[in-house]
Design a protein around this motif. Structure first.
Motif, mmCIF file in Angstrom:
data_model
loop_
_atom_site.group_PDB
_atom_site.id
_atom_site.type_symbol
_atom_site.label_atom_id
_atom_site.label_comp_id
_atom_site.label_asym_id
_atom_site.label_seq_id
_atom_site.Cartn_x
_atom_site.Cartn_y
_atom_site.Cartn_z
ATOM 1 N N UNK A 1 16.184 -3.564 -3.786
ATOM 2 C CA UNK A 1 17.575 -3.530 -3.363
ATOM 3 C C UNK A 1 17.793 -2.962 -1.980
ATOM 4 N N UNK A 2 16.782 -2.995 -1.124
ATOM 5 C CA UNK A 2 16.908 -2.397 0.201
ATOM 6 C C UNK A 2 17.839 -3.195 1.113
ATOM 7 N N UNK A 3 17.930 -4.508 0.913
ATOM 8 C CA UNK A 3 18.791 -5.331 1.771
ATOM 9 C C UNK A 3 20.242 -4.971 1.486
ATOM 10 N N UNK A 4 20.974 -4.607 2.538
ATOM 11 C CA UNK A 4 22.381 -4.181 2.512
ATOM 12 C C UNK A 4 22.586 -2.833 1.816
ATOM 13 N N UNK A 5 21.528 -2.033 1.707
ATOM 14 C CA UNK A 5 21.636 -0.666 1.190
ATOM 15 C C UNK A 5 21.800 0.272 2.381
ATOM 16 N N UNK B 1 13.099 -12.156 2.925
ATOM 17 C CA UNK B 1 13.564 -13.049 1.857
ATOM 18 C C UNK B 1 12.854 -12.736 0.543
ATOM 19 N N UNK B 2 11.574 -12.413 0.595
ATOM 20 C CA UNK B 2 10.834 -12.072 -0.610
ATOM 21 C C UNK B 2 11.355 -10.768 -1.214
ATOM 22 N N UNK B 3 11.554 -9.753 -0.387
ATOM 23 C CA UNK B 3 12.062 -8.471 -0.901
ATOM 24 C C UNK B 3 13.448 -8.676 -1.507
ATOM 25 N N UNK B 4 14.269 -9.490 -0.854
ATOM 26 C CA UNK B 4 15.613 -9.748 -1.347
ATOM 27 C C UNK B 4 15.560 -10.517 -2.685
ATOM 28 N N UNK B 5 14.614 -11.453 -2.804
ATOM 29 C CA UNK B 5 14.510 -12.230 -4.047
ATOM 30 C C UNK B 5 13.983 -11.388 -5.197
ATOM 31 N N UNK C 1 0.826 -1.209 0.000
ATOM 32 C CA UNK C 1 0.000 0.000 0.000
ATOM 33 C C UNK C 1 0.863 1.263 0.000
ATOM 34 N N UNK C 2 2.050 1.185 0.612
ATOM 35 C CA UNK C 2 2.902 2.370 0.709
ATOM 36 C C UNK C 2 4.226 2.228 -0.045
ATOM 37 N N UNK C 3 4.678 1.002 -0.273
ATOM 38 C CA UNK C 3 5.979 0.772 -0.883
ATOM 39 C C UNK C 3 5.833 0.051 -2.209
ATOM 40 N N UNK C 4 6.872 0.159 -3.056
ATOM 41 C CA UNK C 4 6.917 -0.547 -4.329
ATOM 42 C C UNK C 4 8.237 -1.295 -4.410
ATOM 43 N N UNK C 5 8.266 -2.356 -5.211
ATOM 44 C CA UNK C 5 9.497 -3.118 -5.414
ATOM 45 C C UNK C 5 10.226 -2.706 -6.691
ATOM 46 N N UNK C 6 9.640 -1.786 -7.453
ATOM 47 C CA UNK C 6 10.295 -1.292 -8.657
ATOM 48 C C UNK C 6 11.254 -0.177 -8.289
ATOM 49 N N UNK C 7 12.460 -0.245 -8.839
ATOM 50 C CA UNK C 7 13.485 0.765 -8.542
ATOM 51 C C UNK C 7 13.023 2.132 -9.027
ATOM 52 N N UNK C 8 13.180 3.137 -8.174
ATOM 53 C CA UNK C 8 12.863 4.512 -8.528
ATOM 54 C C UNK C 8 11.408 4.904 -8.371
ATOM 55 N N UNK C 9 10.536 4.001 -7.987
ATOM 56 C CA UNK C 9 9.100 4.315 -7.860
ATOM 57 C C UNK C 9 8.742 4.487 -6.388
ATOM 58 N N UNK C 10 8.879 5.688 -5.892
ATOM 59 C CA UNK C 10 8.511 5.989 -4.514
ATOM 60 C C UNK C 10 7.013 6.219 -4.422
ATOM 61 N N UNK C 11 6.457 5.845 -3.314
ATOM 62 C CA UNK C 11 5.052 6.112 -3.043
ATOM 63 C C UNK C 11 4.983 6.919 -1.760
#
Length: 168
Positions: A100-104, A162-166, A83-93
């Motif tokens: 790529x948030x893991x280890x960023x 694990x899902x976000x990382x995958x 609802x608030x976040x996206x997994x596509x790079x550069x698409x802020x909500x």
């Protein structure tokens, strides 16, 4: 209008009704009452409930849960985040994108204005830091603008990370 005979009939009617009620109660207790309290139960109906006298299961640590993490199960937990976040790079909500948030580095997402409270979490979004933050953002970073109650189950948090990382 009210003479002695009317009052006598009314009182007799009430006493008769009470007597019938008491006789019915006595008969029902004789038919349905449990009079065998000291005897063992003849049969037990299994209701599917577990025995509560057993010891509680041991608490799983995050490291153990993350080793057993299932990304497919994490995709179901992701529904709370999308609802608030996206997994596509550069698409802020409402929240920053999580590609790529893991280890960023924390707060390094270009184009998103972070609250200053995230510096309390650490320097890098390691799986452990993400676990701490997802368990309760307000507790991990007091003053954060993220209004989310958190995910209580450690396995759900591990699956989500694990899902976000995958997906990254």
């Amino acid at each position: 209008m009210f003479d002695t005979m009317v009052i006598t009939k009314t009182v007799a009617s009430l006493c008769g009704a009470l007597l019938i009620f008491l006789l019915g109660l006595w008969a029902a207790d004789g038919l349905y009452g449990a009079h065998h309290g000291d005897e063992p139960q003849a049969y037990v109906i299994d209701t599917g409930e577990e025995d509560t006298s057993a010891e509680p299961a041991a608490e799983v640590t995050f490291e153990e849960a993350f080793q057993m993490a299932d990304a497919d199960a994490g995709s179901r937990v992701w529904g709370q985040c999308r609802a608030c976040h996206a997994l596509e790079a550069g698409r802020n909500g409402v929240g920053p994108y999580l590609h790529g948030v893991v280890n960023r580095p924390i707060g390094a997402n270009e184009g998103f204005n972070y609250s200053g409270a995230l510096n309390q979490v650490g320097d890098v979004w390691t799986p452990e830091n993400l676990n701490t933050f997802i368990s309760g953002p307000a507790n991990a970073a007091p003053g954060t603008s993220m209004n989310f109650r958190g995910i209580a189950d450690v396995q759900d948090r591990a699956n989500l990370i694990a899902y976000i990382q995958s997906q990254s």
